[in-house]
Design a protein around this motif. Sequence first.
Motif, mmCIF file in Angstrom:
data_model
loop_
_atom_site.group_PDB
_atom_site.id
_atom_site.type_symbol
_atom_site.label_atom_id
_atom_site.label_comp_id
_atom_site.label_asym_id
_atom_site.label_seq_id
_atom_site.Cartn_x
_atom_site.Cartn_y
_atom_site.Cartn_z
ATOM 1 N N ASN A 74 -16.297 6.034 22.055
ATOM 2 C CA ASN A 74 -15.141 6.275 22.921
ATOM 3 C C ASN A 74 -13.962 5.354 22.566
ATOM 4 O O ASN A 74 -13.282 4.829 23.456
ATOM 5 C CB ASN A 74 -15.520 6.101 24.387
ATOM 6 N N GLY A 75 -13.773 5.127 21.280
ATOM 7 C CA GLY A 75 -12.651 4.329 20.821
ATOM 8 C C GLY A 75 -12.869 2.837 20.830
ATOM 9 O O GLY A 75 -12.051 2.085 20.295
ATOM 10 N N SER A 76 -13.963 2.363 21.437
ATOM 11 C CA SER A 76 -14.248 0.927 21.449
ATOM 12 C C SER A 76 -15.188 0.581 20.295
ATOM 13 O O SER A 76 -16.009 1.405 19.877
ATOM 14 C CB SER A 76 -14.876 0.502 22.777
ATOM 15 N N LYS A 77 -15.070 -0.648 19.810
ATOM 16 C CA LYS A 77 -15.791 -1.069 18.611
ATOM 17 C C LYS A 77 -16.540 -2.363 18.920
ATOM 18 O O LYS A 77 -15.936 -3.369 19.285
ATOM 19 C CB LYS A 77 -14.771 -1.270 17.487
ATOM 20 N N THR A 78 -17.861 -2.338 18.781
ATOM 21 C CA THR A 78 -18.663 -3.541 19.011
ATOM 22 C C THR A 78 -19.496 -3.842 17.774
ATOM 23 O O THR A 78 -19.851 -2.939 17.002
ATOM 24 C CB THR A 78 -19.599 -3.362 20.217
ATOM 25 N N ASP A 79 -19.800 -5.133 17.574
ATOM 26 C CA ASP A 79 -20.603 -5.550 16.425
ATOM 27 C C ASP A 79 -22.081 -5.403 16.739
ATOM 28 O O ASP A 79 -22.556 -5.874 17.787
ATOM 29 C CB ASP A 79 -20.323 -7.010 16.078
ATOM 30 N N VAL A 80 -22.813 -4.767 15.842
ATOM 31 C CA VAL A 80 -24.273 -4.737 15.936
ATOM 32 C C VAL A 80 -24.801 -6.091 15.456
ATOM 33 O O VAL A 80 -24.334 -6.627 14.445
ATOM 34 C CB VAL A 80 -24.854 -3.587 15.093
ATOM 35 N N THR A 81 -25.766 -6.645 16.171
ATOM 36 C CA THR A 81 -26.303 -7.956 15.814
ATOM 37 C C THR A 81 -27.555 -7.822 14.948
ATOM 38 O O THR A 81 -28.114 -6.739 14.784
ATOM 39 C CB THR A 81 -26.634 -8.776 17.064
ATOM 40 N N ASN A 82 -27.966 -8.941 14.384
ATOM 41 C CA ASN A 82 -29.162 -9.050 13.543
ATOM 42 C C ASN A 82 -29.062 -8.238 12.253
ATOM 43 O O ASN A 82 -30.069 -7.770 11.712
ATOM 44 C CB ASN A 82 -30.432 -8.652 14.312
ATOM 45 N N VAL A 83 -27.836 -8.097 11.758
ATOM 46 C CA VAL A 83 -27.638 -7.456 10.453
ATOM 47 C C VAL A 83 -28.050 -8.465 9.378
ATOM 48 O O VAL A 83 -27.689 -9.636 9.453
ATOM 49 C CB VAL A 83 -26.171 -7.044 10.267
ATOM 50 N N PRO A 84 -28.823 -8.049 8.377
ATOM 51 C CA PRO A 84 -29.259 -8.997 7.337
ATOM 52 C C PRO A 84 -28.085 -9.667 6.630
ATOM 53 O O PRO A 84 -26.979 -9.125 6.567
ATOM 54 C CB PRO A 84 -30.057 -8.113 6.366
ATOM 55 N N LYS A 85 -28.352 -10.847 6.098
ATOM 56 C CA LYS A 85 -27.346 -11.582 5.337
ATOM 57 C C LYS A 85 -26.918 -10.762 4.120
ATOM 58 O O LYS A 85 -27.747 -10.236 3.384
ATOM 59 C CB LYS A 85 -27.933 -12.925 4.876
ATOM 60 N N VAL A 86 -25.619 -10.698 3.928
ATOM 61 C CA VAL A 86 -25.039 -9.906 2.849
ATOM 62 C C VAL A 86 -24.445 -10.830 1.795
ATOM 63 O O VAL A 86 -23.789 -11.820 2.117
ATOM 64 C CB VAL A 86 -23.961 -8.954 3.413
ATOM 65 N N TYR A 87 -24.696 -10.502 0.525
ATOM 66 C CA TYR A 87 -24.057 -11.204 -0.587
ATOM 67 C C TYR A 87 -22.730 -10.509 -0.841
ATOM 68 O O TYR A 87 -22.683 -9.422 -1.422
ATOM 69 C CB TYR A 87 -24.956 -11.150 -1.815
ATOM 70 N N SER A 88 -21.644 -11.110 -0.358
ATOM 71 C CA SER A 88 -20.333 -10.492 -0.453
ATOM 72 C C SER A 88 -19.579 -11.085 -1.633
ATOM 73 O O SER A 88 -19.114 -12.225 -1.584
ATOM 74 C CB SER A 88 -19.544 -10.706 0.842
ATOM 75 N N ARG A 89 -19.483 -10.309 -2.689
ATOM 76 C CA ARG A 89 -18.791 -10.769 -3.898
ATOM 77 C C ARG A 89 -18.284 -9.555 -4.662
ATOM 78 O O ARG A 89 -19.039 -8.608 -4.911
ATOM 79 C CB ARG A 89 -19.724 -11.585 -4.791
ATOM 80 N N GLY A 90 -17.017 -9.554 -5.031
ATOM 81 C CA GLY A 90 -16.470 -8.445 -5.798
ATOM 82 C C GLY A 90 -16.680 -7.125 -5.080
ATOM 83 O O GLY A 90 -16.255 -6.955 -3.934
ATOM 84 N N GLN A 91 -17.374 -6.212 -5.718
ATOM 85 C CA GLN A 91 -17.641 -4.900 -5.133
ATOM 86 C C GLN A 91 -18.899 -4.893 -4.276
ATOM 87 O O GLN A 91 -19.260 -3.859 -3.706
ATOM 88 C CB GLN A 91 -17.762 -3.861 -6.247
ATOM 89 N N GLY A 92 -19.562 -6.032 -4.172
ATOM 90 C CA GLY A 92 -20.807 -6.108 -3.417
ATOM 91 C C GLY A 92 -20.575 -6.503 -1.973
ATOM 92 O O GLY A 92 -19.644 -7.227 -1.642
ATOM 93 N N GLY A 93 -21.462 -6.038 -1.104
ATOM 94 C CA GLY A 93 -21.386 -6.351 0.314
ATOM 95 C C GLY A 93 -22.283 -5.403 1.078
ATOM 96 O O GLY A 93 -23.290 -4.918 0.558
ATOM 97 N N LEU A 94 -21.925 -5.135 2.330
ATOM 98 C CA LEU A 94 -22.647 -4.156 3.135
ATOM 99 C C LEU A 94 -22.125 -2.778 2.745
ATOM 100 O O LEU A 94 -20.938 -2.494 2.884
ATOM 101 C CB LEU A 94 -22.428 -4.432 4.621
ATOM 102 N N LEU A 95 -23.007 -1.932 2.255
ATOM 103 C CA LEU A 95 -22.585 -0.697 1.602
ATOM 104 C C LEU A 95 -22.895 0.524 2.456
ATOM 105 O O LEU A 95 -22.327 0.694 3.517
ATOM 106 C CB LEU A 95 -23.208 -0.642 0.204
ATOM 107 N N ASP A 96 -23.812 1.370 2.053
ATOM 108 C CA ASP A 96 -23.954 2.662 2.722
ATOM 109 C C ASP A 96 -24.933 2.610 3.893
ATOM 110 O O ASP A 96 -25.730 1.673 4.033
ATOM 111 C CB ASP A 96 -24.385 3.734 1.719
ATOM 112 N N ILE A 97 -24.886 3.666 4.688
ATOM 113 C CA ILE A 97 -25.769 3.815 5.835
ATOM 114 C C ILE A 97 -26.107 5.291 5.989
ATOM 115 O O ILE A 97 -25.259 6.156 5.748
ATOM 116 C CB ILE A 97 -25.117 3.247 7.114
ATOM 117 N N ALA A 98 -27.350 5.596 6.363
ATOM 118 C CA ALA A 98 -27.786 6.982 6.560
ATOM 119 C C ALA A 98 -28.860 7.016 7.629
ATOM 120 O O ALA A 98 -29.624 6.057 7.782
ATOM 121 C CB ALA A 98 -28.316 7.581 5.253
#
Length: 374
Positions: A74-98
């Motif tokens: 409904n237009g509001s945005k909340t963070d989901v918790t307990n997301v695994p640690k992500v290696y964020s570098r260049g093109q890498g990070g949190l990617l797809d979801i299905a």
Amino acid sequence: MKKCIIPCLFLFSLLTVSCEAQVKPNDIPVKEDSKNYKLETVAAAIAIPWGMVWLPDGSMLVTEKSGTLYHIKNGSKTDVTNVPKVYSRGQGGLLDIALHPKYAENGWIYMTFASDEGEGTGGNTKLIRAKLLNGSLTQIESLYKATPNTTKGQHFGSRITFDNDGYLYFSVGERGDHFVNPQDIKRDGGKIYRLNDDGSIPKDNPFLGQAGAKEAMYTYGNRNPQGMAKNPITGEIWAHEHGPKGGDEINIIKKGANYGWPLVTYGIDYDGTTISKESEKKGIEKPLYYWVPSIAPSGMAFVTSDKYPDWKGHLLVGSLKFEYLELLKLKGNEVIERQKIATGVGRVRNVAQGPDGYIYMGVEGKGIVKIIPN
């Protein structure tokens, strides 16, 4: 007979010109934007919205590359918790979801992300599944982790999709090691993988039982696939991948197939040097379509909705480089027409058709944008 010589030669000349003038599939000019729609932002201020799915209640889960998983309702945005640690570098990070095809029954959510898990410095692409409970990920299971880790920032992939038989496909880019990884079936990278939904390896995977082979591998010789979708008519898995400077490709994924990188390519290296002089070779799958110049494709969706009668039955692909959504009109497995949509909207990272029948784009720096036809 003499009277026929000139007309016959003239006719032959016309036929020759006609044949030579035929447009090659990769040379189809892209039509300008018809603008018969309006754009509506449904979730703003998401830096790089990579993947998006809809839950049964109509709310969305959106991955943001730096490592945040958003729940949008409904237009509001909340963070989901307990997301695994992500290696964020260049093109890498949190990617797809299905979502699992039977998500309503089992609640499984699948995600790919760059992870520093394992030996060595840097990271590589990992696949997990988890469940969502009270705004937090629970029951997290590791299904696959590509190796080796590397500090290179290029080519993590990654997209996830399921076929009609419930097999899970996901892509991993060749991590910048294009002369090492993609043609070596004993190494991860530059591959599309196929697993059972629990992460086990299907008994009919093409490299199962081969000494040293990555048995989860389904195809190889891929460069950096960042779009993958199931054809709703044939059930085939289609994927596109970034080429070098020129030669982005669309491929139909076939069991055990070699897609050629870097042995064949339609492009050159970014410094102008030649990677391969060959664009096709025996034993290597030819692309269904390729772009020269490259559009830098990301995200991919077949349109099945009646809301877009001119788009229905055709394919949408995001362009990072040219900042528009591209409509590729199809005749079977042939691209016959190209058209720009949402020109100048920004770097289109993903595109998907929602359960409401509308098309949604993930646009870098903006968020999730809905396309509403006039």
